[in-house]
Motif scaffolding. Structure first.
Motif, PDB file in Angstrom:
ATOM      1  N   CYS A  39     -12.339   0.737  -7.571  1.00 45.73           N
ATOM      2  CA  CYS A  39     -11.703   0.040  -6.444  1.00 45.73           C
ATOM      3  C   CYS A  39     -12.420   0.433  -5.163  1.00 45.73           C
ATOM      4  CB  CYS A  39     -10.224   0.416  -6.330  1.00 45.73           C
ATOM      5  SG  CYS A  39      -9.230  -0.409  -7.601  1.00 45.73           S
ATOM      6  N   SER A  41     -10.930   0.894  -2.290  1.00 44.95           N
ATOM      7  CA  SER A  41     -10.093   1.969  -1.744  1.00 44.95           C
ATOM      8  C   SER A  41      -8.819   1.984  -2.580  1.00 44.95           C
ATOM      9  CB  SER A  41      -9.755   1.696  -0.273  1.00 44.95           C
ATOM     10  OG  SER A  41      -9.054   0.479  -0.176  1.00 44.95           O
ATOM     11  N   ARG A  42      -8.066   3.080  -2.481  1.00 46.16           N
ATOM     12  CA  ARG A  42      -6.866   3.143  -3.327  1.00 46.16           C
ATOM     13  C   ARG A  42      -5.629   2.742  -2.519  1.00 46.16           C
ATOM     14  NH1 ARG A  42      -5.013   5.220  -8.150  1.00 46.16           N
ATOM     15  NH2 ARG A  42      -7.031   6.104  -8.656  1.00 46.16           N
ATOM     16  N   TYR A  45       0.409   2.868  -3.331  1.00 47.83           N
ATOM     17  CA  TYR A  45       1.455   2.828  -4.366  1.00 47.83           C
ATOM     18  C   TYR A  45       0.887   2.927  -5.779  1.00 47.83           C
ATOM     19  CZ  TYR A  45      -0.352  -1.911  -4.565  1.00 47.83           C
ATOM     20  OH  TYR A  45      -1.192  -2.983  -4.660  1.00 47.83           O
ATOM     21  N   CYS A  46      -0.461   2.874  -5.911  1.00 47.23           N
ATOM     22  CA  CYS A  46      -1.056   2.588  -7.222  1.00 47.23           C
ATOM     23  C   CYS A  46      -1.480   3.863  -7.953  1.00 47.23           C
ATOM     24  CB  CYS A  46      -2.277   1.687  -7.023  1.00 47.23           C
ATOM     25  SG  CYS A  46      -3.124   1.310  -8.569  1.00 47.23           S
ATOM     26  N   THR A  50      -8.195   4.320 -11.793  1.00 49.08           N
ATOM     27  CA  THR A  50      -9.258   3.668 -11.036  1.00 49.08           C
ATOM     28  C   THR A  50      -9.792   4.628  -9.986  1.00 49.08           C
ATOM     29  OG1 THR A  50      -9.804   1.684  -9.784  1.00 49.08           O
ATOM     30  CG2 THR A  50      -7.614   2.598  -9.404  1.00 49.08           C
ATOM     31  N   GLY A  95      -7.960  -3.953 -14.121  1.00 48.80           N
ATOM     32  CA  GLY A  95      -8.499  -2.789 -13.401  1.00 48.80           C
ATOM     33  C   GLY A  95      -7.402  -1.936 -12.835  1.00 48.80           C
ATOM     34  N   GLY A  96      -7.844  -1.270 -11.784  1.00 51.79           N
ATOM     35  CA  GLY A  96      -9.071  -1.438 -11.029  1.00 51.79           C
ATOM     36  C   GLY A  96      -9.302  -2.855 -10.490  1.00 51.79           C
ATOM     37  N   THR A  97     -10.511  -3.013 -10.047  1.00 52.35           N
ATOM     38  CA  THR A  97     -10.930  -4.270  -9.441  1.00 52.35           C
ATOM     39  C   THR A  97     -12.142  -4.804 -10.205  1.00 52.35           C
ATOM     40  OG1 THR A  97     -10.189  -3.432  -7.285  1.00 52.35           O
ATOM     41  CG2 THR A  97     -11.609  -5.371  -7.264  1.00 52.35           C
ATOM     42  N   ASN A 130      -9.255  -8.970  -6.900  1.00 50.21           N
ATOM     43  CA  ASN A 130      -8.640  -8.731  -5.595  1.00 50.21           C
ATOM     44  C   ASN A 130      -9.053  -9.864  -4.679  1.00 50.21           C
ATOM     45  OD1 ASN A 130      -8.182  -6.302  -6.915  1.00 50.21           O
ATOM     46  ND2 ASN A 130      -8.205  -5.161  -4.981  1.00 50.21           N
TER      47      ASN A 130
HETATM   48  S1  SF4 Z   1      -6.020  -1.354  -8.937  1.00 52.26           S
HETATM   49 FE1  SF4 Z   1      -5.375  -2.860  -7.379  1.00 52.26          FE
HETATM   50  S2  SF4 Z   1      -3.473  -1.973  -6.704  1.00 52.26           S
HETATM   51 FE2  SF4 Z   1      -4.553  -0.288  -7.697  1.00 52.26          FE
HETATM   52  S3  SF4 Z   1      -5.793   0.721  -6.088  1.00 52.26           S
HETATM   53 FE3  SF4 Z   1      -7.062  -0.825  -6.990  1.00 52.26          FE
HETATM   54  S4  SF4 Z   1      -6.796  -2.593  -5.634  1.00 52.26           S
HETATM   55 FE4  SF4 Z   1      -5.088  -1.261  -5.264  1.00 52.26          FE
END
Ligand code: SF4
Ligand SMILES: C[S@@+](CC[C@H](N)C(=O)[O-])C[C@H]1O[C@@H](n2cnc3c(N)ncnc32)[C@H](O)[C@@H]1O
Length: 407
Positions: A39, A41-42, A45-46, A50, A95-97, A130
């Motif tokens: 990702c 950035s994080r 909430y997630c 990733t 993912g992740g992204t 995303n």
């Molecule tokens: S997986 Fe999606 S929700 Fe989780 S950190 Fe990455 S972009 Fe954010």
């Protein structure tokens, strides 16, 4: 993905499976999940598996990732060599992204899956994306490569809510990306929403629903915000900077989602998922929920083949290292006992609009179903037809109903 895993037993270095597991691979469908653990950035909430570029460290890179996944795929094809699935019904890149990888890498991975086992002519091929990480061009490349479905994380239409969730995209970008996906030829487009974020008003959520409907997508997932231990969001709530989500507010938001999506022609088919038509339902997720087989490629990915469940090492560097040494990246596995398989079946199928056959329940479970019916949590018509189907109130209390149907 469960936060706490059972210990399980070690996976053999060559990844081989017990003969009992490979007797009828894909009899209830076969899917491939590909985890992309990167990702930009994080989000606060997630807690998904990733990594940002800073967190990744040495030993793994986005550049080499597609080849590492293809190495696991080659191992998977060897393991199922004598008993391959008849075809691949669904692919889901999550993912992740995933869309941080070049679209050509996502195309190469899909091509590898097709070469290994053969994609069904009508295979559903989804990638998560995303909103800020796709362009009209990348979407066209993905469509041309065989991707049939895009799932975009919108979360909210309200700028203030997106800020609390640490989302990188501006309000309005997700629905714009959904339109770009439809213009690129995707028939199936999903938008994910999160409700119950502190600071989100009823009007904010109504606006999110209105925008989703106006975007012309054929699928919506709406999840109550879960405060995961160890996340930045949880720390902010502990410090008193943000309020904890309220169950009553979450229930109100769920009812608002059902009302708005129902009025726009969507029907629920799983507690958190609505589709405009039966063809728009996510077949990959349905395969998980109905006991299908799937191979999960990537760090931390889970797999299930013929009653054996295993999960890979979590860190991308450890994952790459195992595969470079010619070894399975499987960390541990477990063979489901009949009781465990029954518990999962009840938990997953009760959440579906098609419901759970009452015949799979034992005497105590059937008594629980009778109580849930009397309490208005199960639908009388479904019950008369031999199935436990949640009512709208039952959907709000799904976890409690599950507990009542299990020994
Ligand atoms: S997986 Fe999606 S929700 Fe989780 S950190 Fe990455 S972009 Fe954010
Ligand atoms: C694997 S995530 C990622 C998709 C993509 N990276 C994105 O964020 O747009 C899939 C979805 O899970 C949901 N999700 C993730 N963490 C959540 C949480 N703590 N509470 C509720 N929903 C969550 C979000 O709606 C998200 O879009």
């Amino acid at each position: 993905m469960p936060g706490v895993l059972p210990e399980g037993e070690p996976v053999p270095a060559d990844g081989s499976l017990p003969a009992t597991a490979t007797r009828a691979v894909g009899a209830r469908g076969f899917g491939v999940y590909v985890h992309v653990p990167f990702c930009a950035s994080r989000c606060g909430y997630c807690d998904f598996n990733t990594y940002t570029a800073d967190e990744l460290g040495g030993g793994a890179s986005r550049e080499g990732y597609a080849d590492t996944v293809l190495a696991e795929l080659a191992l998977a094809a060897r393991v199922l060599g004598d008993a391959p699935p008849p075809r691949v019904d669904t692919v889901f890149v999550g993912g992740g992204t995933p869309t941080l990888l070049p679209a050509d890498d996502l195309a190469r991975i899909l091509d590898g899956i097709d070469r290994a086992w053969g994609l069904a002519a009508d295979a559903e091929v989804t990638t998560e994306a995303n909103p800020e990480s796709v362009t009209p061009e990348s979407l066209k490349t993905l469509r041309a490569a065989g991707y049939t479905r895009i799932s975009l994380g919108m979360q909210s239409a309200a700028p203030g809510v997106l800020a609390i969730l640490d989302r990188r995209h501006r309000a309005g970008r997700a629905t714009e990306a959904a339109r770009e996906a439809r213009d690129a030829g995707f028939d199936h487009v999903n938008l994910d929403l999160i409700y119950g974020t502190p600071g989100e008003s009823a009007d904010d959520f109504a606006a999110s629903l209105a925008q989703v409907v106006a975007a012309g997508v054929d699928h919506v997932s709406a999840y109550a915000l879960i405060v995961e231990d160890g996340t930045r969001l949880a720390a902010r709530m502990r410090r008193g900077e943000l309020a904890y989500p309220s169950d009553d507010v979450a229930a109100d938001r769920y009812l608002a989602a059902e009302a708005a999506l129902g009025a726009a022609g969507f029907s629920w088919y799983e507690v958190s998922n609505w589709a405009r038509t039966p063809a728009a339902r996510c077949r990959h997720n349905l395969l998980y929920w109905t006991g299908g087989d799937w191979w999960g490629l990537g760090p931390g990915a889970h797999s299930h083949v013929g009653g054996v469940r295993w999960w890979n090492v979590k860190h991308p560097a450890a994952y790459a290292k195992r595969l470079a040494a010619g070894e399975s990246p499987g960390l541990a596995r477990e063979v489901l006992t009949p009781d465990e398989a029954h518990t999962e079946d009840v938990m997953l199928r009760l959440r579906l609009a098609s419901g759970l056959p009452l015949a799979v329940l034992d005497d105590a479970g059937r008594a629980g179903a009778r109580r849930a019916l009397a309490d208005g949590l199960l639908d009388p018509a479904g019950y008369a037809a031999g199935r436990a189907v949640l009512t709208l109130r039952g959907r709000l209390l799904a976890d409690a109903v599950v507990r009542d149907l299990l020994p």
